[in-house]
Write an enzyme that holds these catalytic residues in place. Structure first.
Site, PDB file in Angstrom:
ATOM      1  N   GLY A  42       6.862 -10.624  20.566  1.00  0.00           N
ATOM      2  CA  GLY A  42       6.459 -10.104  19.201  1.00  0.00           C
ATOM      3  C   GLY A  42       7.274  -8.870  18.934  1.00  0.00           C
ATOM      4  N   GLU A  43       7.956  -8.380  19.924  1.00  0.00           N
ATOM      5  CA  GLU A  43       8.976  -7.119  19.649  1.00  0.00           C
ATOM      6  C   GLU A  43      10.212  -7.671  19.039  1.00  0.00           C
ATOM      7  OE1 GLU A  43      11.566  -4.252  22.697  1.00  0.00           O
ATOM      8  OE2 GLU A  43       9.712  -4.987  23.359  1.00  0.00           O
ATOM      9  N   ARG A  99      -3.496   4.514  -0.151  1.00  0.00           N
ATOM     10  CA  ARG A  99      -4.696   4.866  -0.464  1.00  0.00           C
ATOM     11  C   ARG A  99      -5.478   5.793   0.391  1.00  0.00           C
ATOM     12  NH1 ARG A  99      -6.544  -1.375  -1.108  1.00  0.00           N
ATOM     13  NH2 ARG A  99      -4.789  -1.525   0.412  1.00  0.00           N
ATOM     14  N   LYS A 195     -16.864   3.181 -12.421  1.00  0.00           N
ATOM     15  CA  LYS A 195     -17.305   2.132 -11.519  1.00  0.00           C
ATOM     16  C   LYS A 195     -18.146   2.888 -10.325  1.00  0.00           C
ATOM     17  CE  LYS A 195     -12.990   1.858  -8.764  1.00  0.00           C
ATOM     18  NZ  LYS A 195     -11.967   0.810  -8.198  1.00  0.00           N
ATOM     19  N   GLY A 228     -11.349  -7.510  -7.170  1.00  0.00           N
ATOM     20  CA  GLY A 228     -12.779  -7.309  -7.497  1.00  0.00           C
ATOM     21  C   GLY A 228     -13.029  -6.663  -8.627  1.00  0.00           C
ATOM     22  N   THR A 229     -12.476  -5.454  -8.757  1.00  0.00           N
ATOM     23  CA  THR A 229     -12.555  -4.273  -9.872  1.00  0.00           C
ATOM     24  C   THR A 229     -11.989  -4.738 -10.926  1.00  0.00           C
ATOM     25  OG1 THR A 229     -12.497  -2.467  -8.300  1.00  0.00           O
ATOM     26  CG2 THR A 229     -11.983  -2.035 -10.530  1.00  0.00           C
TER      27      THR A 229
END
Length: 314
Positions: A42-43, A99, A195, A228-229
């Site tokens: 994976g490297e 975030r 919300k 969802g929001t």
């Protein structure tokens, strides 16, 4: 290009190749040759297949999941630094981990700051990005940050729809500043949604602040993850008498089951930029390219011109 300027070279990571090619078409240059060798465990190893000594190098790569995209970019930066590039400009349309820009509870990391430090230590001389989740992330860098806004492509699209009773809305109060800027520019009313989250990616309840009866609502957000929001907001708008509901979001993260949620929702259309590749099936999704905007920014940076004229709104 001015012959007195250093040569311009553009390279791309694996998952942003589609965008880099379009950027190069707008600039009239060839996409640089680069090789990524993957090992069995994976490297992987990054190498430039052409000289970049003394060049203004622009590396195009959004850092969306999985983490290989960020690691690719870091190795590209390191390789460019060791190959004696004159400047190393990271073009990151979607800046991942944004975030996590503060400690909102005890014993958590500030991932956005960590990623900024990684890019800086790797050797970037400039960051070009778009619609950061939080504007203050620019302050995590000690190099120039050119923060672009998708409004440059979204506003002309909204105007092209010729909606009679346009209302700009935001699915949460955190996006009020962005939505207010659109509403002011377009001279339309602003509607807010409040919300309450039960936990991350789960909205417990939502209420509308404003009137949407017989209105053509355009919801604004910087990213859509599980949808969802945005779908809850769209359904609520329709329940409260909205004539049509569209949503604009800069970054199409669209983790499952987002596509199905959008398809099943009251949304008439979901519009994204191509900052992240969107390869899933969803008839309601429209993609608008940011390649020309980014290409023009790269040209202006390379030719040492101002880019502020690009901003319709901030």
């Amino acid at each position: 290009m001015d012959s007195k300027l250093p040569p311009l070279k553009i390279f791309s990571g694996t998952k942003s190749h589609y965008l880099a090619e379009e950027i190069c078409k707008h600039l009239g240059v060839e996409l640089g040759k680069m090789n990524i060798l993957h090992f069995a465990d994976g490297e992987f190893e990054v190498s430039f297949e052409e000289s970049i000594r003394g060049c203004d190098v622009f590396l195009v790569q959004s850092t969306f999941p999985n983490t290989d995209n960020l690691m690719e970019l870091l190795l590209m930066i390191d390789a460019a630094k060791r190959a004696s590039a004159k400047s190393i400009n990271a073009v990151v349309p979607y800046f991942g981990w944004a975030r996590q820009d503060r400690k909102d509870k005890p014993r958590v990391s500030i991932a956005a700051k960590l990623v900024a430090d990684l890019l800086s230590v790797a050797g970037i001389t400039r960051l070009i990005t778009m619609d950061l989740h939080a504007d203050q992330i620019q302050g995590f860098f000690n190099v120039p940050v050119d923060h672009l806004y998708a409004s440059s492509v979204f506003i002309p699209y909204i105007q092209s729809l010729k909606l009679e009773n346009l209302v700009i809305a935001t699915p949460d109060v955190g996006g009020a500043k962005r939505a207010n800027s659109y509403a002011k520019y377009l001279n339309t009313p602003l509607v807010l949604c409040h919300k309450h989250r039960a936990k991350a990616n789960v909205v417990e309840n939502m209420t509308i602040i404003g009137d949407v009866t017989d209105k053509d609502v355009v919801l604004l957000d910087d990213m859509v993850d599980t949808a969802g929001t945005i779908t809850k907001a769209a359904n609520l708008m329709k329940e409260n008498g909205a004539r049509s509901v569209r949503a604009l979001a800069s970054h199409a993260i669209m983790s499952d089951p987002a596509s199905q949620r959008v398809e099943d929702s009251a949304l008439d259309e979901m519009i994204f930029t191509d900052s992240i590749p969107f390869n899933k099936e969803c008839k309601k999704v429209t993609i608008i390219s940011i390649a020309e905007m980014v290409a023009d920014t790269i040209r202006r940076v390379h030719e040492q011109e101002s880019i502020s004229s690009q901003y319709l709104i901030k």
